[in-house]
Design an enzyme around this catalytic site. Sequence first.
Site: not given
Length: 277
Positions: A43, A48, A135-136, A226
């Site tokens: 994502f 981002y 993505v990070d 999470e």
Amino acid sequence: RSRQDVLTCTPWGSPIVWEGTFDPEILRQEYGRRNLTIGLTVFAVGRYLEKYLEQFLETAEEHFMVGWRVIYYVFTDRPGAVPRLGLAPGRQLQTRMVENQKRWQDISMMRMHWLSQALDTAICREVQYVFCMDVDQFFVGAFGLEALAESVTLLHSYFYRWTRSYVPYDRNPRSAAFLGPGEGDFYYHAAVFGGLCPRVKNLTESCFQAVLQDKRQGVEARWQEESHLNKYFWQHKPAKILSPEYCWDQAIRRRGDIRVARLVWAEKQYRRLRQAA
């Protein structure tokens, strides 16, 4: 048995994958007889996309399932801004349109809904296995066939040595993510999970239904999706667990049990990136 310094098998018999616990050549021989295509979802919403996506994809081309057919599925609010990279033969990139949200927490929780919907359509017809990643982060080492299984999750690099009494499970009895005393096996990081498409579909749909249940109760799980993922894998034991090598924070002083890093955290700039785009 090849690693005496770490736990390599769960109490229910699933392997925990570390460097030195698998033979890549044996895996290539085993999976070479199969007509495999592997999906990788990511994502890239709001800021981002510019900050992280290109490095994520470029390093995936270098290290993720090298030599195998891969389809990258990029979920984004701006498909036109997705970088067009030169991909290796047999590898392709597709985009999926999603809406940005006012709160980063909502993007985090909606990810399970968007994934569940996408896995109902073309993705499960195109790939056999699918991995879902944040993505990070970016790849720095081989992330290969040893990660494949029916259902796969990841030990969190900050909590893999902690007992379950001290890890950040959701302790609110009103939340669907609640885990009480004595519950929980390990603390899993939602930055990486995957498995066979139907199993990942069931995981994402179950987590999203739990999010909706929390909304009806007027609560929000401690660590959003999470927390729900940890509850799901307490109730549905994973078939394979990846060690923290598969998503390591380089800010942590490397211990002897972390022999390699395969995927690492990128620099976090939460305050700037999580502002409404």
